[in-house]
Design a protein around this motif. Structure first.
Motif, short mmCIF file in Angstrom:
data_model
loop_
_atom_site.label_atom_id
_atom_site.label_comp_id
_atom_site.label_asym_id
_atom_site.label_seq_id
_atom_site.Cartn_x
_atom_site.Cartn_y
_atom_site.Cartn_z
N GLU A 91 0.84 -1.20 0.00
CA GLU A 91 0.00 0.00 0.00
C GLU A 91 0.87 1.24 0.00
O GLU A 91 1.99 1.21 0.51
N GLY A 92 0.35 2.33 -0.56
CA GLY A 92 1.05 3.59 -0.49
C GLY A 92 0.85 4.44 -1.72
O GLY A 92 0.14 4.08 -2.65
N ASP A 93 1.50 5.59 -1.70
CA ASP A 93 1.38 6.54 -2.81
C ASP A 93 2.68 6.54 -3.61
O ASP A 93 3.60 5.78 -3.33
N GLY A 94 2.73 7.39 -4.63
CA GLY A 94 3.95 7.56 -5.40
C GLY A 94 4.17 6.53 -6.49
O GLY A 94 5.28 6.43 -7.02
N TYR A 95 3.14 5.77 -6.85
CA TYR A 95 3.28 4.76 -7.90
C TYR A 95 3.04 5.36 -9.28
O TYR A 95 2.22 6.25 -9.45
N ARG A 96 3.77 4.82 -10.25
CA ARG A 96 3.58 5.17 -11.67
C ARG A 96 3.85 3.94 -12.53
O ARG A 96 4.67 3.10 -12.16
N ILE A 97 3.19 3.89 -13.66
CA ILE A 97 3.41 2.85 -14.66
C ILE A 97 4.29 3.43 -15.76
O ILE A 97 4.14 4.61 -16.13
N ARG A 98 5.18 2.61 -16.30
CA ARG A 98 5.93 2.99 -17.49
C ARG A 98 5.72 1.89 -18.52
O ARG A 98 5.76 0.71 -18.19
N ILE A 99 5.45 2.29 -19.75
CA ILE A 99 5.38 1.35 -20.85
C ILE A 99 6.45 1.75 -21.86
O ILE A 99 6.69 2.93 -22.08
N ARG A 100 7.10 0.73 -22.44
CA ARG A 100 8.21 1.01 -23.35
C ARG A 100 8.20 0.00 -24.49
O ARG A 100 8.01 -1.20 -24.27
#
Length: 120
Positions: A91-100
Motif C-alpha cells: 500500500e502507499g502513494d507515489g506509484y507510476r506505470i511505465r510502458i516502453r
C-alpha cells in the motif's frame, strides 16, 4: 508575426512528432485497490510500436516488470493488459506505470502523475 510562426511550428511538431505510445490508465490520481486482485492497464499505441514492456515505479525507482513482451494489436485503438497484483505489492502513494517499446527504446511513456495503491 514571429510569435505566430513559433506557435505554428510548436503545434505542427505535436502532430508530426507526437508520442507513439501513451498511457491512459492508470495515468495519475487514481486509487487502485489490492482487494480486487487485478486492474486493467490501458494505453494507445501506433502500429509501429510492436511489443512492449510494462514496468512499475514507486517514487521514481523501478520496482519490477509487471509484464514483458506484451503484444500490441494494431487493429485496436486502445490496448489493454490485465495486471494481476504481485503479493509483494505494498500500500502507499507515489506509484507510476511505465510502458516502453521493445523494438525502439526511445518510444515510452510514464503515468503523468502518481497514483495510490490501497487495501480497499
Amino acid at each position: 508575426m514571429k510569435k505566430l510562426v513559433i506557435l505554428f511550428f510548436l503545434l505542427s511538431s505535436v502532430t508530426l512528432f507526437g508520442k507513439e505510445l501513451k498511457i491512459l490508465y492508470p495515468n495519475g490520481g487514481e486509487r487502485i485497490f489490492l482487494n480486487r486482485n487485478t486492474e486493467t492497464i490501458r494505453w494507445k499505441a501506433d502500429k509501429s510500436v510492436g511489443e512492449i514492456v510494462i514496468l512499475l515505479y514507486r517514487k521514481g525507482v523501478k520496482l519490477f516488470e509487471i509484464k514483458n513482451n506484451v503484444k500490441t494489436d494494431p487493429t485496436k485503438a486502445i490496448q489493454t493488459f490485465i495486471w494481476r497484483f504481485d503479493p509483494k505489492l505494498k500500500e502507499g502513494d507515489g506509484y507510476r506505470i511505465r510502458i516502453r517499446s521493445l523494438k525502439n527504446l526511445s518510444i515510452n511513456d510514464f503515468s503523468d502523475r502518481d497514483f495510490l495503491i490501497a487495501r480497499k
